[in-house]
Design an enzyme around this catalytic site. Structure first.
Site, PDB file in Angstrom:
ATOM      1  N   ASP A  23       0.840  -1.188   0.000  1.00  0.00           N
ATOM      2  CA  ASP A  23       0.000   0.000   0.000  1.00  0.00           C
ATOM      3  C   ASP A  23       0.879   1.245   0.000  1.00  0.00           C
ATOM      4  OD1 ASP A  23      -2.526   1.235  -0.014  1.00  0.00           O
ATOM      5  OD2 ASP A  23      -2.358   1.660   2.129  1.00  0.00           O
ATOM      6  N   TYR A  36       1.126   5.748  -0.539  1.00  0.00           N
ATOM      7  CA  TYR A  36       0.720   6.950   0.213  1.00  0.00           C
ATOM      8  C   TYR A  36       0.973   8.122  -0.722  1.00  0.00           C
ATOM      9  CZ  TYR A  36       0.809   9.693   4.684  1.00  0.00           C
ATOM     10  OH  TYR A  36       0.566  10.538   5.741  1.00  0.00           O
ATOM     11  N   HIS A  52      -3.722  14.018   0.796  1.00  0.00           N
ATOM     12  CA  HIS A  52      -3.940  13.099   1.913  1.00  0.00           C
ATOM     13  C   HIS A  52      -2.742  13.106   2.868  1.00  0.00           C
ATOM     14  CE1 HIS A  52      -5.064   9.525   4.184  1.00  0.00           C
ATOM     15  NE2 HIS A  52      -3.903   8.976   3.878  1.00  0.00           N
ATOM     16  N   ARG A  77       1.130  14.905  13.201  1.00  0.00           N
ATOM     17  CA  ARG A  77       2.447  15.395  13.592  1.00  0.00           C
ATOM     18  C   ARG A  77       2.477  16.901  13.742  1.00  0.00           C
ATOM     19  NH1 ARG A  77       3.863  11.779   9.806  1.00  0.00           N
ATOM     20  NH2 ARG A  77       4.171  13.490   8.372  1.00  0.00           N
ATOM     21  N   GLU A 121     -10.352   3.831   3.496  1.00  0.00           N
ATOM     22  CA  GLU A 121      -9.452   4.602   2.639  1.00  0.00           C
ATOM     23  C   GLU A 121      -9.867   4.334   1.202  1.00  0.00           C
ATOM     24  OE1 GLU A 121      -5.305   3.900   3.720  1.00  0.00           O
ATOM     25  OE2 GLU A 121      -5.475   5.459   5.257  1.00  0.00           O
ATOM     26  N   GLU A 138      -9.180   4.088  -2.394  1.00  0.00           N
ATOM     27  CA  GLU A 138      -7.964   3.896  -3.192  1.00  0.00           C
ATOM     28  C   GLU A 138      -8.298   3.156  -4.484  1.00  0.00           C
ATOM     29  OE1 GLU A 138      -4.530   2.338  -1.158  1.00  0.00           O
ATOM     30  OE2 GLU A 138      -5.153   3.151   0.788  1.00  0.00           O
ATOM     31  N   ASP A 166      -8.962   0.363   1.751  1.00  0.00           N
ATOM     32  CA  ASP A 166      -7.937  -0.046   2.713  1.00  0.00           C
ATOM     33  C   ASP A 166      -8.439   0.307   4.115  1.00  0.00           C
ATOM     34  OD1 ASP A 166      -5.470  -0.797   3.800  1.00  0.00           O
ATOM     35  OD2 ASP A 166      -4.661   1.226   3.581  1.00  0.00           O
ATOM     36  N   ARG A 171      -7.718   3.830  13.095  1.00  0.00           N
ATOM     37  CA  ARG A 171      -6.840   4.984  13.327  1.00  0.00           C
ATOM     38  C   ARG A 171      -6.224   5.010  14.714  1.00  0.00           C
ATOM     39  NH1 ARG A 171      -5.693   5.980   8.263  1.00  0.00           N
ATOM     40  NH2 ARG A 171      -7.522   6.517   7.029  1.00  0.00           N
ATOM     41  N   GLN A 180      -3.492   2.517  14.744  1.00  0.00           N
ATOM     42  CA  GLN A 180      -2.429   3.033  13.873  1.00  0.00           C
ATOM     43  C   GLN A 180      -1.570   4.078  14.579  1.00  0.00           C
ATOM     44  OE1 GLN A 180      -3.993   4.695  10.242  1.00  0.00           O
ATOM     45  NE2 GLN A 180      -2.009   5.364   9.465  1.00  0.00           N
ATOM     46  N   TYR A 221       2.397   3.014  14.891  1.00  0.00           N
ATOM     47  CA  TYR A 221       3.016   3.203  13.570  1.00  0.00           C
ATOM     48  C   TYR A 221       4.465   3.653  13.591  1.00  0.00           C
ATOM     49  CZ  TYR A 221       2.872   8.353  13.130  1.00  0.00           C
ATOM     50  OH  TYR A 221       3.089   9.681  13.273  1.00  0.00           O
ATOM     51  N   LYS A 258      -4.049  -2.012   9.747  1.00  0.00           N
ATOM     52  CA  LYS A 258      -4.495  -2.178   8.367  1.00  0.00           C
ATOM     53  C   LYS A 258      -4.436  -3.631   7.909  1.00  0.00           C
ATOM     54  CE  LYS A 258      -3.099   2.520   7.279  1.00  0.00           C
ATOM     55  NZ  LYS A 258      -4.027   3.018   6.250  1.00  0.00           N
ATOM     56  N   THR A 272      -8.914  -5.693   3.568  1.00  0.00           N
ATOM     57  CA  THR A 272      -8.839  -4.768   2.437  1.00  0.00           C
ATOM     58  C   THR A 272      -9.848  -5.279   1.415  1.00  0.00           C
ATOM     59  OG1 THR A 272      -6.470  -4.445   2.841  1.00  0.00           O
ATOM     60  CG2 THR A 272      -7.311  -3.772   0.682  1.00  0.00           C
ATOM     61  N   THR A 310      -4.581   6.541  -0.186  1.00  0.00           N
ATOM     62  CA  THR A 310      -5.862   7.246  -0.090  1.00  0.00           C
ATOM     63  C   THR A 310      -5.895   8.411  -1.069  1.00  0.00           C
ATOM     64  OG1 THR A 310      -5.870   6.693   2.237  1.00  0.00           O
ATOM     65  CG2 THR A 310      -7.437   8.376   1.526  1.00  0.00           C
ATOM     66  N   GLU A 340     -10.058  12.372   7.527  1.00  0.00           N
ATOM     67  CA  GLU A 340      -9.968  13.720   6.967  1.00  0.00           C
ATOM     68  C   GLU A 340     -11.340  14.405   6.899  1.00  0.00           C
ATOM     69  OE1 GLU A 340      -7.742  11.541   3.796  1.00  0.00           O
ATOM     70  OE2 GLU A 340      -6.984  13.568   3.402  1.00  0.00           O
TER      71      GLU A 340
END
Ligand code: MN
Length: 424
Positions: free
Chosen positions: A132, A134, A139, A148, A205, A207, A239, A243, A246, A250, A259, A263, A356, A370
């Site tokens: 997968d 990114y 996104h 962050r 997600e 995708e 996907d 959260r 994650q 992560y 994840k 899927t 995503t 989001e």
């Protein structure tokens, strides 16, 4: 390259294929695997309007010059492993047979059609590996801002590398498969210690998945042009993501259990050849990618996408996001070239999630993370219900299509309903 199969004027003697709103006009011809009331053995088929052409029976009848055993299979991998010229000649022959208004041809093929409403669609590919990516700048910027630092939302590597992680092939499922809310390790910001329990932030997600047809041997990296040629086709891909699991797990190695539980992909693989008229340039890449990632042809696709929700409490279907695949920063060809760049062998049946797909507006975001800004601004549905994340009993549906002149190349749908978590 465009050929006779792309002609917008082409019509089929299968009447339902000529509707302007069918996903499966004669210009599409996507591959899938199905069983039916009449035949419980899986066969490879091609969608045409609301019907499926059974390719095993077609090849057995002598109308299609491909070894019939390739189509008496539980997946399309054996066909995808053939040379690209066979993919193309098969498409050309199917296009001819389904458009040719010759009574004798029709009389031979009509008994080989199966109504899609009477068929059960299976996972179309044996997924050898699932990776997968990114690749949507919007996104990545949104997630970086939330998780962050808004000032440095994109990591320093993001504009140089198609960022990805190795996901789980074992839990890729076909549309219509229920998804169990996952359990995992959670540490809410207010808690001093983690605990184990059901995710409270189950997300989608939106995708696209690129399916590798032609393999490359270990130690032989692909150029972007070779990578482009090795992609057999595309599916819709959800996907599913937890959260809260994650965000705790992560760092430093990326998503893992958040994840790994499911899927969902759509059952019809739309060939790259069918998408050829809808190839467009992606965003300008600045800084210029390193040479091994340089692409000198349009490698994005103009695919209109949407996410619908149905809740257990309401019969309404509501669209919660609409966006487009064309704005992705890194193309699928660049992702595949990068994936092979170390010498990694890519196999027939490998699945590459695009990442995503989010647009620039509030209603074009590809995840609830989001759309609700991590639950801070819930969506209010027409029924009055609110959603921060996915709840038990919710059904999420991805749809997508390329709009042609009087027809559309559709991807069908990728549907999943959420079941409650197993009790602890
Ligand atoms: Mn993803």
């Amino acid at each position: 390259m465009l050929n006779a199969t792309h002609n917008p004027q082409l019509k089929s003697w299968v009447a339902s294929a000529n509707s302007q709103t069918t996903d499966f006009p004669i210009q599409n011809l996507p591959f899938g695997v199905f069983t039916s009331a009449a035949n419980s053995e899986p066969h490879v088929g091609v969608a045409i309007g609301d019907q499926i052409v059974d390719l095993y029976l077609l090849a057995t009848s002598g109308l299609l010059d491909v070894n019939a055993s390739l189509f008496a299979q539980a997946n399309i991998n054996a066909f995808m492993a053939l040379d690209q010229t066979v993919w193309s000649s098969t498409r050309a022959r199917l296009s001819y047979l389904l458009s040719n208004e010759d009574a004798a041809t029709q009389a031979q093929i009509e008994p080989l059609l199966v109504g899609q409403s009477t068929a059960t669609m299976l996972l179309p590919i044996k997924v050898e590996g699932y990776t997968d990516f990114y690749a949507s700048r919007e996104h990545a910027t949104n997630v970086g801002t939330m998780f962050r630092d808004p000032e440095n939302a994109l990591m320093p590597n993001w504009l140089h590398i198609p960022i990805g992680y190795n996901g789980r092939a074992s839990t890729v499922v076909v549309s219509g498969t229920d998804v169990r809310r996952p359990l995992g390790q959670l540490k809410p910001p207010t808690a001093s210690e983690p605990h184990f329990g059901p995710t409270q932030k189950l997300d989608i997600e939106l995708e696209m998945g690129a399916v590798v047809g032609t393999p490359n041997a270990m130690g032989t990296p692909l150029t972007v042009a070779q990578a482009q040629a090795n992609i057999f086709g595309f599916v819709l891909l959800n996907d599913w993501s937890a959260r809260d699991i994650q965000v705790w797990e992560y760092q430093p190695l990326g998503p893992f259990q958040a994840k790994a539980f499911a899927t969902t992909i759509s059952p019809w693989v739309v060939t790259q050849e069918a998408l050829e008229p809808f190839r467009v340039d992606g965003p300008v890449q600045q800084p210029k990618p390193l040479d091994y990632l340089a692409q000198n042809q349009a490698s994005n696709y103009d695919v209109a996408l949407q996410v619908d929700i149905n809740t257990a409490a309401s019969d309404d279907t509501q669209t919660i996001s609409q966006t487009n695949f064309k704005a992705m920063y890194w193309s699928s060809a660049q992702q595949l070239a990068h994936h092979s760049s170390s010498g990694c062998a890519m196999q027939t049946g490998d699945l590459l999630g695009s990442g995503t797909i989010s647009g620039t507006t509030k209603d074009s975001l590809g995840s609830l993370l989001e759309l609700t800004w991590n639950g801070k601004t819930p969506l209010t549905l027409a029924s009055g219900e609110q959603r921060c994340f996915v709840e038990n009993g919710d059904t999420l549906t991805l749809r997508g299509h390329c709009q042609g002149d009087g027809f559309r190349i559709g991807f069908g749908s990728a549907v999943g309903k959420i079941l409650p978590a197993h009790s602890l």
